[in-house]
Design an enzyme around this catalytic site. Sequence first.
Site, PDB file in Angstrom:
ATOM      1  N   ASN A 179      16.476  -6.128 -15.643  1.00 13.40           N
ATOM      2  CA  ASN A 179      17.694  -6.647 -16.266  1.00 13.40           C
ATOM      3  C   ASN A 179      18.845  -5.741 -15.846  1.00 13.40           C
ATOM      4  O   ASN A 179      18.972  -4.629 -16.336  1.00 13.40           O
ATOM      5  CB  ASN A 179      17.511  -6.637 -17.791  1.00 13.40           C
ATOM      6  CG  ASN A 179      18.783  -7.006 -18.533  1.00 13.40           C
ATOM      7  OD1 ASN A 179      19.755  -7.480 -17.933  1.00 13.40           O
ATOM      8  ND2 ASN A 179      18.789  -6.787 -19.839  1.00 13.40           N
ATOM      9  N   LYS A 183      21.877  -6.090 -16.467  1.00 14.73           N
ATOM     10  CA  LYS A 183      22.978  -6.089 -17.453  1.00 14.73           C
ATOM     11  C   LYS A 183      24.318  -6.293 -16.729  1.00 14.73           C
ATOM     12  O   LYS A 183      24.352  -6.992 -15.723  1.00 14.73           O
ATOM     13  CB  LYS A 183      22.935  -4.812 -18.299  1.00 14.73           C
ATOM     14  CG  LYS A 183      21.549  -4.594 -18.910  1.00 14.73           C
ATOM     15  CD  LYS A 183      21.492  -3.522 -19.959  1.00 14.73           C
ATOM     16  CE  LYS A 183      20.063  -3.402 -20.486  1.00 14.73           C
ATOM     17  NZ  LYS A 183      19.942  -2.410 -21.547  1.00 14.73           N
ATOM     18  N   SER A 243      13.962   2.381 -21.975  1.00 16.49           N
ATOM     19  CA  SER A 243      13.791   3.646 -21.247  1.00 16.49           C
ATOM     20  C   SER A 243      12.464   3.708 -20.491  1.00 16.49           C
ATOM     21  O   SER A 243      11.846   4.773 -20.398  1.00 16.49           O
ATOM     22  CB  SER A 243      13.949   4.847 -22.191  1.00 16.49           C
ATOM     23  OG  SER A 243      15.254   4.859 -22.749  1.00 16.49           O
ATOM     24  N   GLY A 273      18.251   2.443 -23.302  1.00 12.49           N
ATOM     25  CA  GLY A 273      19.323   3.252 -22.719  1.00 12.49           C
ATOM     26  C   GLY A 273      19.446   4.648 -23.311  1.00 12.49           C
ATOM     27  O   GLY A 273      20.449   5.327 -23.089  1.00 12.49           O
ATOM     28  N   GLU A 323      11.485  -4.800 -27.284  1.00  8.42           N
ATOM     29  CA  GLU A 323      12.414  -3.749 -26.903  1.00  8.42           C
ATOM     30  C   GLU A 323      12.962  -3.070 -28.160  1.00  8.42           C
ATOM     31  O   GLU A 323      13.940  -3.550 -28.738  1.00  8.42           O
ATOM     32  CB  GLU A 323      13.590  -4.339 -26.108  1.00  8.42           C
ATOM     33  CG  GLU A 323      13.189  -5.021 -24.826  1.00  8.42           C
ATOM     34  CD  GLU A 323      14.349  -5.051 -23.824  1.00  8.42           C
ATOM     35  OE1 GLU A 323      14.153  -4.541 -22.712  1.00  8.42           O
ATOM     36  OE2 GLU A 323      15.433  -5.548 -24.142  1.00  8.42           O
ATOM     37  N   HIS A 336      18.454 -10.767 -26.192  1.00 15.29           N
ATOM     38  CA  HIS A 336      18.502  -9.316 -25.954  1.00 15.29           C
ATOM     39  C   HIS A 336      19.243  -8.647 -27.107  1.00 15.29           C
ATOM     40  O   HIS A 336      20.195  -9.198 -27.653  1.00 15.29           O
ATOM     41  CB  HIS A 336      19.197  -9.029 -24.619  1.00 15.29           C
ATOM     42  CG  HIS A 336      19.010  -7.619 -24.182  1.00 15.29           C
ATOM     43  ND1 HIS A 336      19.742  -6.586 -24.719  1.00 15.29           N
ATOM     44  CD2 HIS A 336      18.137  -7.057 -23.311  1.00 15.29           C
ATOM     45  CE1 HIS A 336      19.330  -5.451 -24.184  1.00 15.29           C
ATOM     46  NE2 HIS A 336      18.356  -5.706 -23.318  1.00 15.29           N
ATOM     47  N   GLU A 351      21.384  -6.469 -27.160  1.00 18.04           N
ATOM     48  CA  GLU A 351      22.840  -6.322 -26.946  1.00 18.04           C
ATOM     49  C   GLU A 351      23.559  -7.622 -27.285  1.00 18.04           C
ATOM     50  O   GLU A 351      24.700  -7.596 -27.754  1.00 18.04           O
ATOM     51  CB  GLU A 351      23.107  -5.877 -25.495  1.00 18.04           C
ATOM     52  CG  GLU A 351      22.686  -4.418 -25.308  1.00 18.04           C
ATOM     53  CD  GLU A 351      22.116  -4.062 -23.947  1.00 18.04           C
ATOM     54  OE1 GLU A 351      22.314  -4.819 -22.969  1.00 18.04           O
ATOM     55  OE2 GLU A 351      21.455  -3.002 -23.851  1.00 18.04           O
TER      56      GLU A 351
HETATM   57  P1  13P Z   1      16.797   0.584 -20.383  1.00 19.65           P
HETATM   58  O1  13P Z   1      15.600   0.467 -19.469  1.00 19.65           O
HETATM   59  O2  13P Z   1      18.047   0.998 -19.659  1.00 19.65           O
HETATM   60  O3  13P Z   1      16.515   1.417 -21.586  1.00 19.65           O
HETATM   61  O4  13P Z   1      17.114  -0.901 -20.910  1.00 19.65           O
HETATM   62  C1  13P Z   1      16.073  -1.683 -21.383  1.00 19.65           C
HETATM   63  C2  13P Z   1      16.595  -3.040 -21.581  1.00 19.65           C
HETATM   64  O5  13P Z   1      17.416  -3.276 -22.453  1.00 19.65           O
HETATM   65  C3  13P Z   1      16.105  -4.100 -20.694  1.00 19.65           C
HETATM   66  O6  13P Z   1      16.478  -5.354 -21.140  1.00 19.65           O
END
Ligand code: 13P
Length: 251
Positions: free
Chosen positions: A9, A11, A214, A174, A168, A96, A98
């Site tokens: 992803n 983003k 992560s 992150g 997640e 997601h 976010e």
């Molecule tokens: P990170 O791998 O940057 O922690 O993000 C995970 C994520 O949100 C994938 O959708």
Amino acid sequence: MRKRIVAGNWKMNTSQSEGIELVKSVIEKSIAVPKAIELVIIPPFTHLNEIVKYAKGTSLNVGAQNCAEWSKGAYTGEVSASMIKSVGATYVIIGHSERREYFKEDNRLLFRKIKEALSNDLIPIYCCGEKLDERESGKYFDVVEQQISESLFELSHEQMQKIVIAYEPVWAIGTGKNATSQQAQDMHAFIRATIAKKFSKEIADNVSILYGGSCKPSNAEEIFARPDVDGGLIGGASLVADDFIAIAQSF
Ligand code: 13P
């Protein structure tokens, strides 16, 4: 046997030219990944069409990061599932954290998006996961159970068979602080048991459940070794071709 998937992803990262360079690099290196592992690239909308062209004829699949809950019409700024399908993408991330956090997407809205994705023949990657305070207060199973039940339980058995789930934990996204492989396994097994109870053991046994948060080359092997972890949804590390491929080689 359920599919093992490693999905990147991206983003809101990369210009189109950077995205093309990245996907070219991923394709080149992907020969080192066993065919049984499905690789998915999930770039921003603006790059989808172009990246699908590069992925054609390779083992790479392409997905979108979101879709609208409506099929078409006067919804300025939205992108429909049929538009995503029309450029040749096959996956779409729904829910997601976010999107839940910054765009206030809730479980019922996500249920409508999942149905929209399914009716356009896209595979939804439905994301769930608790926040830090929910982990610390011990409510994490309840939170995830609600995310699963409110967004998935009204699907038919046939529809449920097409869903991919990504666990997640928000506190791991992150932050550099991944869930331990035991925490991931416990939640994945719980999600699978929740699906089995509502649908059937057979459906639950076949649903791929990915871990995200992560995930990187240094921890993927241990996490992917757990029996209920069927792959990863990778954020930051998917922006570096070598890391993304190393994660995919971690099974
Ligand atoms: P990170 O791998 O940057 O922690 O993000 C995970 C994520 O949100 C994938 O959708």
